[in-house]
Design a protein around this motif. Sequence first.
Motif, PDB file in Angstrom:
ATOM      1  N   GLY A 108     -11.546  -2.509  -8.873  1.00 57.88           N
ATOM      2  CA  GLY A 108     -11.142  -2.644  -7.260  1.00 57.88           C
ATOM      3  C   GLY A 108     -10.919  -1.266  -6.356  1.00 57.88           C
ATOM      4  N   GLN A 109     -11.834  -0.404  -6.653  1.00 61.56           N
ATOM      5  CA  GLN A 109     -11.703   0.685  -5.478  1.00 61.56           C
ATOM      6  C   GLN A 109     -12.532   0.099  -4.322  1.00 61.56           C
ATOM      7  OE1 GLN A 109     -12.714   4.509  -7.079  1.00 61.56           O
ATOM      8  NE2 GLN A 109     -11.132   5.383  -5.864  1.00 61.56           N
ATOM      9  N   SER A 110     -11.986  -0.625  -3.530  1.00 60.83           N
ATOM     10  CA  SER A 110     -12.748  -1.369  -2.507  1.00 60.83           C
ATOM     11  C   SER A 110     -12.015  -1.822  -1.413  1.00 60.83           C
ATOM     12  CB  SER A 110     -13.473  -2.449  -2.790  1.00 60.83           C
ATOM     13  OG  SER A 110     -14.409  -3.322  -1.805  1.00 60.83           O
ATOM     14  N   PHE A 111     -12.375  -1.573  -0.092  1.00 60.09           N
ATOM     15  CA  PHE A 111     -11.406  -1.877   1.191  1.00 60.09           C
ATOM     16  C   PHE A 111     -12.200  -2.415   2.113  1.00 60.09           C
ATOM     17  CE2 PHE A 111     -11.393   1.482   3.736  1.00 60.09           C
ATOM     18  CZ  PHE A 111     -11.704   2.596   3.001  1.00 60.09           C
ATOM     19  N   PHE A 112     -11.673  -2.993   3.193  1.00 57.88           N
ATOM     20  CA  PHE A 112     -12.513  -3.423   4.241  1.00 57.88           C
ATOM     21  C   PHE A 112     -11.871  -3.124   5.791  1.00 57.88           C
ATOM     22  CE2 PHE A 112     -10.649  -7.465   5.262  1.00 57.88           C
ATOM     23  CZ  PHE A 112     -10.118  -7.799   4.154  1.00 57.88           C
ATOM     24  N   GLU A 113     -12.506  -3.560   6.567  1.00 62.68           N
ATOM     25  CA  GLU A 113     -11.950  -3.851   8.169  1.00 62.68           C
ATOM     26  C   GLU A 113     -12.460  -5.026   8.845  1.00 62.68           C
ATOM     27  OE1 GLU A 113      -9.784  -2.751  10.164  1.00 62.68           O
ATOM     28  OE2 GLU A 113      -8.708  -1.480   8.561  1.00 62.68           O
ATOM     29  N   GLY A 114     -11.895  -5.389  10.087  1.00 60.38           N
ATOM     30  CA  GLY A 114     -12.204  -6.391  10.403  1.00 60.38           C
ATOM     31  C   GLY A 114     -12.118  -6.127  12.209  1.00 60.38           C
ATOM     32  N   ILE A 115     -13.101  -6.309  12.908  1.00 63.41           N
ATOM     33  CA  ILE A 115     -13.236  -5.727  14.301  1.00 63.41           C
ATOM     34  C   ILE A 115     -14.198  -7.013  14.836  1.00 63.41           C
ATOM     35  CG2 ILE A 115     -13.899  -3.773  15.781  1.00 63.41           C
ATOM     36  CD1 ILE A 115     -14.072  -1.981  13.468  1.00 63.41           C
ATOM     37  N   LYS A 116     -13.978  -6.915  16.379  1.00 63.93           N
ATOM     38  CA  LYS A 116     -14.781  -8.141  17.045  1.00 63.93           C
ATOM     39  C   LYS A 116     -15.444  -7.210  18.347  1.00 63.93           C
ATOM     40  CE  LYS A 116     -13.238 -12.712  15.758  1.00 63.93           C
ATOM     41  NZ  LYS A 116     -12.169 -13.578  15.962  1.00 63.93           N
ATOM     42  N   ALA A 117     -16.853  -7.668  18.559  1.00 59.33           N
ATOM     43  CA  ALA A 117     -17.216  -7.106  19.673  1.00 59.33           C
ATOM     44  C   ALA A 117     -17.398  -8.508  20.492  1.00 59.33           C
ATOM     45  CB  ALA A 117     -18.681  -6.610  19.505  1.00 59.33           C
ATOM     46  N   TYR A 118     -17.417  -8.499  22.018  1.00 56.84           N
ATOM     47  CA  TYR A 118     -17.451  -9.555  22.862  1.00 56.84           C
ATOM     48  C   TYR A 118     -18.413  -9.364  23.898  1.00 56.84           C
ATOM     49  CZ  TYR A 118     -12.982 -10.532  20.949  1.00 56.84           C
ATOM     50  OH  TYR A 118     -11.859 -10.832  19.959  1.00 56.84           O
ATOM     51  N   ARG A 154      -6.891   3.141  10.678  1.00 59.71           N
ATOM     52  CA  ARG A 154      -6.601   2.452   9.496  1.00 59.71           C
ATOM     53  C   ARG A 154      -7.480   2.487   8.346  1.00 59.71           C
ATOM     54  NH1 ARG A 154      -4.989  -3.576  11.124  1.00 59.71           N
ATOM     55  NH2 ARG A 154      -7.109  -3.880  10.788  1.00 59.71           N
ATOM     56  N   PHE A 155      -9.060   2.586   8.488  1.00 56.93           N
ATOM     57  CA  PHE A 155      -9.601   2.740   7.493  1.00 56.93           C
ATOM     58  C   PHE A 155      -9.623   3.803   6.640  1.00 56.93           C
ATOM     59  CE2 PHE A 155     -14.380   3.307   6.123  1.00 56.93           C
ATOM     60  CZ  PHE A 155     -14.542   1.957   5.842  1.00 56.93           C
ATOM     61  N   ASN A 156      -9.091   4.760   7.184  1.00 59.75           N
ATOM     62  CA  ASN A 156      -8.719   6.204   6.494  1.00 59.75           C
ATOM     63  C   ASN A 156      -7.221   5.895   5.674  1.00 59.75           C
ATOM     64  OD1 ASN A 156     -10.909   7.383   6.741  1.00 59.75           O
ATOM     65  ND2 ASN A 156     -10.570   8.276   8.904  1.00 59.75           N
ATOM     66  N   LEU A 157      -6.359   5.161   6.264  1.00 61.80           N
ATOM     67  CA  LEU A 157      -5.161   5.187   5.598  1.00 61.80           C
ATOM     68  C   LEU A 157      -5.436   4.347   4.407  1.00 61.80           C
ATOM     69  CD1 LEU A 157      -2.641   3.993   8.325  1.00 61.80           C
ATOM     70  CD2 LEU A 157      -2.666   6.086   6.895  1.00 61.80           C
ATOM     71  N   SER A 158      -6.484   3.273   4.344  1.00 60.95           N
ATOM     72  CA  SER A 158      -6.747   2.487   3.177  1.00 60.95           C
ATOM     73  C   SER A 158      -7.186   3.488   1.928  1.00 60.95           C
ATOM     74  CB  SER A 158      -7.652   1.370   3.570  1.00 60.95           C
ATOM     75  OG  SER A 158      -6.953   0.576   4.395  1.00 60.95           O
ATOM     76  N   ALA A 159      -8.338   4.127   2.748  1.00 57.06           N
ATOM     77  CA  ALA A 159      -9.020   5.130   1.717  1.00 57.06           C
ATOM     78  C   ALA A 159      -8.168   6.010   1.201  1.00 57.06           C
ATOM     79  CB  ALA A 159     -10.211   5.911   2.786  1.00 57.06           C
ATOM     80  N   GLN A 160      -7.232   6.713   1.880  1.00 59.90           N
ATOM     81  CA  GLN A 160      -6.310   7.440   1.064  1.00 59.90           C
ATOM     82  C   GLN A 160      -5.424   7.007  -0.006  1.00 59.90           C
ATOM     83  OE1 GLN A 160      -3.605   8.717   4.205  1.00 59.90           O
ATOM     84  NE2 GLN A 160      -5.160   9.915   5.319  1.00 59.90           N
ATOM     85  N   ARG A 161      -4.956   5.551   0.132  1.00 58.19           N
ATOM     86  CA  ARG A 161      -4.133   4.899  -0.770  1.00 58.19           C
ATOM     87  C   ARG A 161      -4.989   4.767  -2.109  1.00 58.19           C
ATOM     88  NH1 ARG A 161      -1.864   3.359  -4.287  1.00 58.19           N
ATOM     89  NH2 ARG A 161       0.231   2.124  -4.484  1.00 58.19           N
ATOM     90  N   CYS A 163       3.743  -5.581  -2.889  1.00 58.88           N
ATOM     91  CA  CYS A 163       5.266  -5.401  -3.401  1.00 58.88           C
ATOM     92  C   CYS A 163       5.683  -3.941  -3.085  1.00 58.88           C
ATOM     93  CB  CYS A 163       5.199  -5.312  -5.074  1.00 58.88           C
ATOM     94  SG  CYS A 163       4.251  -4.036  -5.906  1.00 58.88           S
ATOM     95  N   ASP A 164       6.972  -3.649  -2.936  1.00 60.97           N
ATOM     96  CA  ASP A 164       7.426  -2.071  -2.527  1.00 60.97           C
ATOM     97  C   ASP A 164       6.607  -1.094  -3.281  1.00 60.97           C
ATOM     98  OD1 ASP A 164       9.075  -3.511  -0.765  1.00 60.97           O
ATOM     99  OD2 ASP A 164      10.828  -3.164  -2.010  1.00 60.97           O
ATOM    100  N   GLY A 165       6.051  -0.101  -2.798  1.00 60.45           N
ATOM    101  CA  GLY A 165       5.395   0.823  -3.543  1.00 60.45           C
ATOM    102  C   GLY A 165       3.885   0.502  -3.728  1.00 60.45           C
ATOM    103  N   GLY A 166       3.429  -0.634  -3.497  1.00 64.27           N
ATOM    104  CA  GLY A 166       2.000  -1.083  -3.698  1.00 64.27           C
ATOM    105  C   GLY A 166       1.403  -0.772  -2.606  1.00 64.27           C
ATOM    106  N   PHE A 167       0.196  -1.538  -2.175  1.00 66.65           N
ATOM    107  CA  PHE A 167      -0.681  -1.207  -1.243  1.00 66.65           C
ATOM    108  C   PHE A 167      -1.198  -2.194  -0.264  1.00 66.65           C
ATOM    109  CE2 PHE A 167      -2.813  -2.204  -5.290  1.00 66.65           C
ATOM    110  CZ  PHE A 167      -3.441  -3.150  -4.909  1.00 66.65           C
ATOM    111  N   GLY A 168       0.046  -3.159   0.321  1.00 68.80           N
ATOM    112  CA  GLY A 168      -0.157  -4.166   1.220  1.00 68.80           C
ATOM    113  C   GLY A 168      -0.456  -3.797   2.415  1.00 68.80           C
ATOM    114  N   PHE A 169      -0.367  -2.621   2.667  1.00 72.68           N
ATOM    115  CA  PHE A 169      -0.649  -1.939   3.995  1.00 72.68           C
ATOM    116  C   PHE A 169      -2.054  -1.531   4.247  1.00 72.68           C
ATOM    117  CE2 PHE A 169       0.531   1.664   1.450  1.00 72.68           C
ATOM    118  CZ  PHE A 169      -0.761   2.630   1.946  1.00 72.68           C
ATOM    119  N   ALA A 170      -2.499  -1.400   3.178  1.00 74.15           N
ATOM    120  CA  ALA A 170      -4.163  -1.015   3.169  1.00 74.15           C
ATOM    121  C   ALA A 170      -4.844  -2.462   3.108  1.00 74.15           C
ATOM    122  CB  ALA A 170      -4.499  -0.338   1.890  1.00 74.15           C
TER     123      ALA A 170
END
Length: 356
Positions: free
Chosen positions: A68-78, A96-103, A187-194
Amino acid sequence: MSQKVNISITKTAKSRLAETDFDNLPFGKTFSDHMFMADYSDGEWKNFQILPYGEIGISPAISALHYGQSFFEGIKAYKHADGKVAIFRPDKNGERFNLSAQRLCMPELPVEIFLQSIATLVDLDRDWVPGKENHSLYIRPFMFATDPYLGVNPSGSYKYMVLTGPVGPYFSKNLKVKIETHYSRACDGGFGFAKAAGNYGGSMLPSLKATQEGFDQLIWTDSREHAYIEELGAANVMFLMDGTLVTPSTRDTILKGVTRDTVLTLAKKWNVNIEERRISVDEIITGIKEGRITDAFGVGTAATIAHIAEIGHQGELYTLPDPAKRVFSNKVLNTLNDLRYGRSADEFGWNYPVGK
Ligand SMILES: *Cc1c(COP(=O)(O)O)cnc(C)c1O
């Protein structure tokens, strides 16, 4: 120093645009003609390319699949009223992409390259950006580990990719949500913020069970006591209580949404009282019973503003005021749409124009 990179572009031989039904766009099923891809190895990003959307060859041993070394972002263009295309606040997603990467022990991507890759891709497929109200081009940047190695270690190689596709409204109705008091998202100490892939895999069973009970979504609570409100599915959650806008303060279990920041910035401008703090489930239930909660909604890029109509908790169902008559969330929604479709002055500099 500018970090612009060279992107090699291979265009599709046959566009799928003409055969795409823009009146029927279920979320995440329609992809534009092209995608972006880059590789990371030997400590650097390379092979920046745009190519026709399609399958890619990968080893079945890549650590993204196993660990599971994998993460994403979601953005919109109008698409704006004048025909111009703009992406909404992509710089925030780049951070935020880089915050996820770091974690997740993954390499960072310079925000400038993140923005360049997205802007170049969206510009190439600009005819895929829908013009209709409540429609947009959804942008999905993601990164995953590609070492073909079954050791539980950070990978040495990665792919960064971007897909895009036209989307209509995510939720077409007001939500009936359940306060989840058994399962946890983070959970606390986990990676919910990523925006880590694994967070969403783990949320599917609880969400499915809630759906089987007749709910549209879950409100996640803290994993220690299930006594405090955290998020609404994959969106942040806000309430208007005694006229004050209250939302859970961000912590390592809560994703710091760009839309959350956008709504708080607008509320500040309108001199609305704001509280970012811990919110207990009891306080919400009591607030509904006493008529002190006049508005409740989820905020996120995919969901935009999603009204909560009913909240279920421990077998009881609580009904909130009629969403059509709510002043605050409807004002936010209209203001946000005016900004995103270029109908009002971009006073915060949130629109990132693409191409000409
Ligand atoms: C993406 C997401 C949000 C919303 O973030 P935005 O930046 O506003 O799109 C909120 N919570 C979770 C868990 C998410 O994945």
